[in-house]
Design a protein around this motif. Structure first.
Motif, short mmCIF file in Angstrom:
data_model
loop_
_atom_site.label_atom_id
_atom_site.label_comp_id
_atom_site.label_asym_id
_atom_site.label_seq_id
_atom_site.Cartn_x
_atom_site.Cartn_y
_atom_site.Cartn_z
N ILE A 26 0.84 -1.19 0.00
CA ILE A 26 0.00 0.00 0.00
C ILE A 26 0.88 1.24 0.00
CG2 ILE A 26 -1.85 1.24 1.18
CD1 ILE A 26 -2.60 -1.56 0.11
N ASN A 27 0.60 2.15 -0.92
CA ASN A 27 1.27 3.45 -0.96
C ASN A 27 0.36 4.45 -0.24
OD1 ASN A 27 2.40 5.92 -1.50
ND2 ASN A 27 2.47 5.67 -3.73
N HIS A 28 0.70 4.82 0.97
CA HIS A 28 -0.19 5.67 1.76
C HIS A 28 -0.23 7.11 1.26
CE1 HIS A 28 -1.32 2.69 4.74
NE2 HIS A 28 -0.06 2.25 4.71
N ASP A 29 0.70 7.47 0.37
CA ASP A 29 0.62 8.79 -0.25
C ASP A 29 -0.44 8.83 -1.34
OD1 ASP A 29 2.66 9.83 1.33
OD2 ASP A 29 4.21 9.13 -0.05
N LYS A 30 -0.72 7.66 -1.92
CA LYS A 30 -1.76 7.56 -2.95
C LYS A 30 -2.62 6.35 -2.65
CE LYS A 30 0.65 9.97 -6.68
NZ LYS A 30 1.29 9.86 -8.01
N VAL A 31 -3.36 6.44 -1.55
CA VAL A 31 -4.15 5.30 -1.10
C VAL A 31 -5.32 5.03 -2.05
CG1 VAL A 31 -5.70 6.60 0.41
CG2 VAL A 31 -5.13 4.22 0.96
N VAL A 32 -5.78 6.07 -2.76
CA VAL A 32 -6.85 5.90 -3.75
C VAL A 32 -6.21 5.43 -5.06
CG1 VAL A 32 -8.65 7.04 -5.11
CG2 VAL A 32 -8.36 7.61 -2.69
N SER A 33 -6.55 4.22 -5.48
CA SER A 33 -5.97 3.68 -6.71
C SER A 33 -6.62 4.27 -7.95
CB SER A 33 -6.13 2.15 -6.74
OG SER A 33 -5.35 1.56 -5.76
N GLY A 34 -7.93 4.43 -7.89
CA GLY A 34 -8.63 4.92 -9.07
C GLY A 34 -9.98 5.50 -8.74
N ILE A 35 -10.47 6.32 -9.66
CA ILE A 35 -11.76 6.99 -9.50
C ILE A 35 -12.57 6.72 -10.77
CG2 ILE A 35 -12.91 9.23 -9.26
CD1 ILE A 35 -10.15 10.21 -8.06
N SER A 36 -13.75 6.17 -10.60
CA SER A 36 -14.58 5.91 -11.78
C SER A 36 -16.01 6.36 -11.51
CB SER A 36 -14.55 4.43 -12.16
OG SER A 36 -15.04 3.64 -11.12
N CYS A 37 -16.71 6.67 -12.58
CA CYS A 37 -18.09 7.10 -12.44
C CYS A 37 -18.88 6.57 -13.62
CB CYS A 37 -18.17 8.63 -12.39
SG CYS A 37 -19.77 9.26 -11.84
N ASP A 38 -19.96 5.88 -13.31
CA ASP A 38 -20.79 5.29 -14.36
C ASP A 38 -22.20 5.86 -14.25
OD1 ASP A 38 -21.17 3.77 -16.57
OD2 ASP A 38 -21.30 1.85 -15.53
N LYS A 39 -22.82 6.05 -15.40
CA LYS A 39 -24.16 6.66 -15.45
C LYS A 39 -25.21 5.59 -15.72
CE LYS A 39 -21.88 10.73 -17.40
NZ LYS A 39 -21.69 11.57 -18.61
N GLY A 40 -26.47 6.01 -15.65
CA GLY A 40 -27.56 5.11 -16.01
C GLY A 40 -28.07 4.26 -14.87
#
Length: 450
Positions: free
Chosen positions: A293-307
């Motif tokens: 785990i990289n605690h400086d970048k704990v968020v791996s990815g951000i996604s958003c889906d519609k519908g």
């Protein structure tokens, strides 16, 4: 040993196929190759699979399909001529298409599967033949010959567990092996396709069957981005991600890697790398079972889906009523509706599902919930988007949720609901569809650019 899969854009033309074979032939460990149907050569081009579906529509509606079939033949003729390849395979392609049409025209689902699979099947034969002509011992294996035996559910094939023993045998072949992706054969001998994007699934099945050391998935991007590159300019590439993180991100719109393809690999911990056919020396993104785990970048990815649509239910003392949720789920089951999230309070519950699940059933479902569940309030919210924030270690890092909600508040985005799954590697936020892109931008800026 590596199993390497090449997607549609990687094998869309003779020029791309030469790149693919340079990659394959440069590494003796790349012995088993899975290929897709030719994809788009340019932005306005039509994928070969889509041409085959249009051919099916002509046949099934009893219209003249000659022109549409010729389009498909021309697509393969261009590849054969430009390689160049000395073969009579074009005649065999024509004969095979006509044979599928003649024998299956009265079985629409069977015909659709047979025609859809043809793009991968013909391309694999062409690529194997060309590599042989270049002096590299190469064989084409049909999925049936490779041992990919599947359930007999048209358009929704599932691998049979017994297939893996047969697939394991192809390890012993010394030549390069080219296998078409996207389909298998049922025990009764029918062609059955996986869901769309199923070449990823074929590759994963073969990788598990031969117990590969690595499954390489070559596409037209140099890995998996932390956010959608059509929303974020030049987003970072994720160097390493776990199967669980990838599953969460795929669910919410990350389309680089088919989420069902992780299933065969997960149990046996076979790592995957997403690489770029046009930039094969780029490191790409590794999908693994565990990572640091990289605690400086704990968020791996951000996604958003519609519908998405949410059915919101209120009932006083709901938490004390035994079996209340079961009643709701039985109504959904009756109408063949699956749901994605179910955040709840002591007197309320929201059921979030893809809007397509409710199409044509909404009023009936709502009437039955009112009648059988004796609720106090019921409303439906349409035009929802689901924002997913994903990262191993988020639960052990203080302030992640606060960072996200602050970013959304500063961007003026109203939260309709939020939920952290039991996996503790993702947070889900329900927002209006119109806020989807703004939400991704705000979260990305707050997570990576500060």
């Amino acid at each position: 040993m590596k199993v390497s899969k090449f997607g549609g854009s990687s094998v869309a033309s003779a020029e791309q196929i030469k790149k693919v074979l340079n990659i394959v032939n440069s590494d003796s460990e790349r012995r088993i190759i899975i290929v897709s149907a030719p994809g788009k050569r340019y932005s306005d081009d039509v994928k070969t699979t889509d041409l085959l579906i249009r051919l099916y529509e002509k046949v099934i509606n009893q219209l003249d399909y000659t022109h549409k079939k010729q389009e498909i033949l021309n697509r393969f003729k261009d590849i054969i001529d430009e390689l160049p390849l000395e073969t009579d395979i074009l005649t065999e392609i024509d004969r095979t298409l006509e044979s599928h049409i003649a024998t299956l025209k009265d079985q629409p689902e069977r015909l659709l599967d047979a025609l859809k699979s043809s793009g991968e099947n013909f391309n694999a034969q062409i690529i194997a033949a060309y590599n042989n002509e270049q002096g590299i011992p190469t064989i084409y294996l049909s999925p049936q010959e490779a041992g990919i035996i599947v359930t007999d559910d048209p358009g929704n094939a599932q691998i049979l567990e017994s297939s893996y023993d047969k697939i394991k045998e192809i390890r012993n072949t010394n030549k390069k092996i080219i296998i078409p992706g996207f389909f298998g054969y049922s025990e009764s001998g029918h062609i059955v396709t996986f869901p769309r994007g199923g070449s990823d699934i074929t590759g994963a099945i073969v990788a598990r069957g031969v117990k590969a050391d690595l499954y390489e998935n070559f596409t037209d991007v140099s890995g998996i981005f932390r956010a959608n590159p059509t929303v974020i300019k030049h987003p970072e590439v994720i160097p390493e991600i776990t199967y669980r993180e990838m599953r969460e991100l795929s669910y919410a719109g990350f389309g680089v890697f088919h989420d069902e393809a992780l299933q065969p690999l997960y149990r046996y911990r076979i790592p995957v790398v997403i690489k770029n056919t046009n930039r094969p020396n780029d490191l790409g993104t590794y999908i693994v079972h565990d990572r640091q785990i990289n605690h400086d970048k704990v968020v791996s990815g951000i996604s958003c889906d519609k519908g998405f649509t949410s059915i919101n239910i209120k009932k006083y003392l709901m938490n004390r009523q035994v079996g209340f949720t079961v009643k709701i789920l039985k109504i959904l089951e009756k109408h063949q509706i699956s749901f994605d999230h179910m955040p709840s309070g002591i007197d309320n519950i929201s059921i979030i599902m893809r809007s397509s699940q409710l199409a044509g059933k909404e009023q009936k479902v709502l009437e039955e919930i009112r009648h059988y569940c004796e609720i106090d309030e019921l409303n439906v919210e349409h035009d929802l988007a689901i924002l997913m924030i994903v990262g191993e270690g988020m639960s052990a890092t203080v302030g992640t949720a606060n960072k996200i909600t602050d970013a959304l508040a500063q961007a003026g985005i109203n939260l309709k609901m939020m939920n952290q799954g039991s996996s503790e590697i993702s947070m889900m936020f329900g927002i209006s569809t119109q806020d989807a892109d703004a939400a991704v931008k705000a979260c990305y800026e707050n997570c990576y650019n500060r």
